[in-house]
Motif scaffolding. Structure first.
Motif, short mmCIF file in Angstrom:
data_model
loop_
_atom_site.label_atom_id
_atom_site.label_comp_id
_atom_site.label_asym_id
_atom_site.label_seq_id
_atom_site.Cartn_x
_atom_site.Cartn_y
_atom_site.Cartn_z
N GLN A 1 26.46 4.04 12.31
CA GLN A 1 26.01 2.80 11.68
C GLN A 1 25.92 1.69 12.72
O GLN A 1 26.80 1.52 13.56
CB GLN A 1 27.00 2.40 10.59
CG GLN A 1 27.06 3.34 9.40
CD GLN A 1 25.87 3.16 8.46
OE1 GLN A 1 25.04 2.29 8.66
NE2 GLN A 1 25.81 3.99 7.43
N GLY A 2 24.84 0.93 12.66
CA GLY A 2 24.73 -0.28 13.46
C GLY A 2 24.64 -0.06 14.95
O GLY A 2 24.97 -0.96 15.72
N GLU A 3 24.22 1.10 15.37
CA GLU A 3 24.11 1.38 16.81
C GLU A 3 22.65 1.50 17.22
O GLU A 3 21.78 1.83 16.40
CB GLU A 3 24.85 2.68 17.17
CG GLU A 3 26.34 2.67 16.85
CD GLU A 3 27.12 1.78 17.79
OE1 GLU A 3 26.56 1.38 18.83
OE2 GLU A 3 28.28 1.47 17.46
N SER A 4 22.37 1.22 18.49
CA SER A 4 21.02 1.38 19.01
C SER A 4 20.74 2.86 19.24
O SER A 4 21.52 3.54 19.92
CB SER A 4 20.87 0.60 20.32
OG SER A 4 21.03 -0.78 20.10
N LEU A 5 19.65 3.34 18.69
CA LEU A 5 19.30 4.75 18.80
C LEU A 5 18.08 4.91 19.69
O LEU A 5 17.23 4.01 19.80
CB LEU A 5 19.00 5.34 17.42
CG LEU A 5 20.13 5.31 16.40
CD1 LEU A 5 19.64 5.84 15.06
CD2 LEU A 5 21.32 6.11 16.88
N ALA A 6 17.98 6.09 20.30
CA ALA A 6 16.85 6.39 21.16
C ALA A 6 16.54 7.87 21.08
O ALA A 6 17.41 8.70 20.79
CB ALA A 6 17.14 5.98 22.60
N ALA A 7 15.29 8.21 21.35
CA ALA A 7 14.86 9.60 21.44
C ALA A 7 14.56 9.90 22.90
O ALA A 7 14.01 9.06 23.63
CB ALA A 7 13.62 9.84 20.59
N VAL A 8 14.95 11.09 23.31
CA VAL A 8 14.70 11.54 24.69
C VAL A 8 14.08 12.93 24.63
O VAL A 8 14.61 13.81 23.95
CB VAL A 8 15.99 11.56 25.53
CG1 VAL A 8 15.71 12.15 26.91
CG2 VAL A 8 16.58 10.16 25.65
N SER A 9 12.97 13.10 25.33
CA SER A 9 12.35 14.43 25.38
C SER A 9 13.24 15.37 26.18
O SER A 9 13.65 15.03 27.29
CB SER A 9 10.97 14.35 26.02
OG SER A 9 10.11 13.56 25.26
N PRO A 10 13.56 16.56 25.64
CA PRO A 10 14.37 17.52 26.39
C PRO A 10 13.53 18.23 27.44
O PRO A 10 12.33 17.99 27.57
CB PRO A 10 14.83 18.48 25.29
CG PRO A 10 13.73 18.44 24.30
CD PRO A 10 13.18 17.04 24.32
N ILE A 11 14.17 19.11 28.16
CA ILE A 11 13.49 19.91 29.17
C ILE A 11 12.86 21.12 28.48
O ILE A 11 13.55 21.89 27.81
CB ILE A 11 14.46 20.36 30.26
CG1 ILE A 11 15.09 19.14 30.95
CG2 ILE A 11 13.77 21.25 31.28
CD1 ILE A 11 16.21 19.47 31.91
N VAL A 12 11.55 21.26 28.58
CA VAL A 12 10.86 22.39 27.96
C VAL A 12 10.01 23.09 29.00
O VAL A 12 9.70 22.55 30.06
CB VAL A 12 9.98 21.94 26.77
CG1 VAL A 12 10.82 21.33 25.67
CG2 VAL A 12 8.93 20.93 27.23
N GLY A 13 9.63 24.32 28.67
CA GLY A 13 8.81 25.11 29.58
C GLY A 13 9.28 26.55 29.57
O GLY A 13 10.31 26.89 29.00
N ASP A 14 8.50 27.41 30.19
CA ASP A 14 8.81 28.84 30.16
C ASP A 14 9.39 29.34 31.48
O ASP A 14 9.73 30.51 31.61
CB ASP A 14 7.54 29.64 29.83
CG ASP A 14 7.08 29.39 28.41
OD1 ASP A 14 7.95 29.29 27.53
OD2 ASP A 14 5.86 29.28 28.19
N GLY A 15 9.49 28.49 32.47
CA GLY A 15 10.05 28.91 33.75
C GLY A 15 11.55 28.70 33.79
O GLY A 15 12.19 28.39 32.78
N PHE A 16 12.13 28.88 34.97
CA PHE A 16 13.56 28.62 35.16
C PHE A 16 13.71 27.14 35.44
O PHE A 16 13.32 26.65 36.50
CB PHE A 16 14.11 29.47 36.31
CG PHE A 16 14.13 30.94 36.00
CD1 PHE A 16 15.19 31.49 35.29
CD2 PHE A 16 13.09 31.77 36.41
CE1 PHE A 16 15.22 32.84 34.99
CE2 PHE A 16 13.12 33.12 36.11
CZ PHE A 16 14.18 33.66 35.40
N LEU A 17 14.29 26.43 34.49
CA LEU A 17 14.32 24.98 34.53
C LEU A 17 15.74 24.47 34.76
O LEU A 17 16.71 25.14 34.40
CB LEU A 17 13.79 24.41 33.21
CG LEU A 17 12.39 24.86 32.81
CD1 LEU A 17 12.07 24.41 31.39
CD2 LEU A 17 11.35 24.30 33.77
#
Length: 223
Positions: free
Chosen positions: A48-64
C-alpha cells in the motif's frame, strides 16, 4: 507447440518492483494484457502507498546472464484491484504503445482435465535472478474456493516469484489464469491444521481464473 507458446508470451512477462529513490526491490511477476500498457498481477504482492515500477526481465534463447546490476524501471500505477480474487490491474504511467499479440486472454473452461499448460514468470527474482522461466504443467482440476473464487489447479510447484505470472493454455495459446501460489487447501481457506496432522507439502499450484482479470481490464477500457 511449447516453443511457440513460450515465444509468444515471454516478452509480455514483467518484473513488478517497489521503487525507493534510486533502488528497486522485486515483488513478483506480472504480464502485459493490452497495447495501452495494462498489466495483470496478483493483488497481494502490491504494498500500500508505495511507488511501483515494471522492469523487463532477461529473455532470449541463448545462454544469458542471470542478473543485472542496473535496470530501467518504468513507473506503474494501480488501476484497480480485486482483493477477494487476488487480482490487480496495473498500467505503465508513460503512454507507451506496446507491440504485442491481440486477444491473449482465453476461456478458462475450454481445456479439459489433463490438458497441457505453461506457466511463465520470474521465479527467483528475490535472489536477483532476472530470467523468465517457462514451465510445463498439466491441468489437474478446477475448484471453487470457500470465498467463491474459481481456481485452476496444476501439477507444478511454483516459486514465490512466479506469483502474478500468466498460466497459459498450450492448445489455445491464451492466458487462462493468474498464478496465485502453491495449492495448500488449508492455508488457502484461512484455516488451521487439526492437532497432530502434518502440514501439506503440496506439489500442486493454483491460479485465479482469468475472468477476474478480464473484468478489471474491460471496466478500465470503458472509462
Amino acid at each position: 507447440m511449447l516453443e511457440t507458446v513460450s515465444q509468444r508470451f515471454q516478452g509480455s512477462c514483467m518484473m513488478i518492483m517497489q521503487q525507493s529513490e534510486s533502488e528497486v526491490s522485486f515483488l513478483g511477476s506480472g504480464f502485459l494484457v493490452h497495447p495501452e500498457g495494462y498489466l495483470l498481477t496478483a493483488a497481494r504482492i502490491l504494498p500500500q502507498g508505495e511507488s511501483l515500477a515494471a522492469v523487463s526481465p532477461i529473455v532470449g534463447d541463448g545462454f544469458l546472464p542471470v542478473t543485472r546490476d542496473e535496470v530501467s524501471p518504468i513507473p506503474l500505477e494501480i488501476v484497480s484491484r480485486d482483493l477477494a480474487r487476488d487480482v490487480a490491474l496495473l498500467r505503465l504511467k508513460p503512454e507507451i504503445e506496446i507491440n504485442m499479440p491481440g486477444d491473449i486472454l482465453g476461456d478458462p473452461e475450454n481445456d479439459l482435465r489433463g490438458a497441457l499448460l505453461m506457466s511463465l514468470g520470474i521465479p527467483f527474482g528475490y535472489y536477483r535472478i532476472h530470467n523468465v522461466i517457462a514451465s510445463q504443467a498439466i491441468l489437474s482440476g478446477r475448484v471453487l474456493s470457500r470465498s467463491g473464487t474459481n481456481l485452476i489447479v496444476f501439477d507444478r510447484r511454483v516459486q514465490y516469484g512466479d506469483i502474478g505470472g500468466p498460466l497459459v493454455s498450450v492448445a489455445g495459446g491464451q492466458v487462462i489464469g493468474i498464478v496465485g501460489g502453491v495449492f495448500d487447501p488449508v492455508e488457502l481457506e484461512g484455516r488451521s491444521y487439526p492437532e497432530g496432522v502434518q502440514p501439506i507439502n503440496s506439489d500442486l499450484s493454483y491460479a485465479a481464473s482469468i475472468e477476474y482479470g478480464r473484468a478489471l481490464l474491460e471496466r478500465a477500457l470503458e472509462k
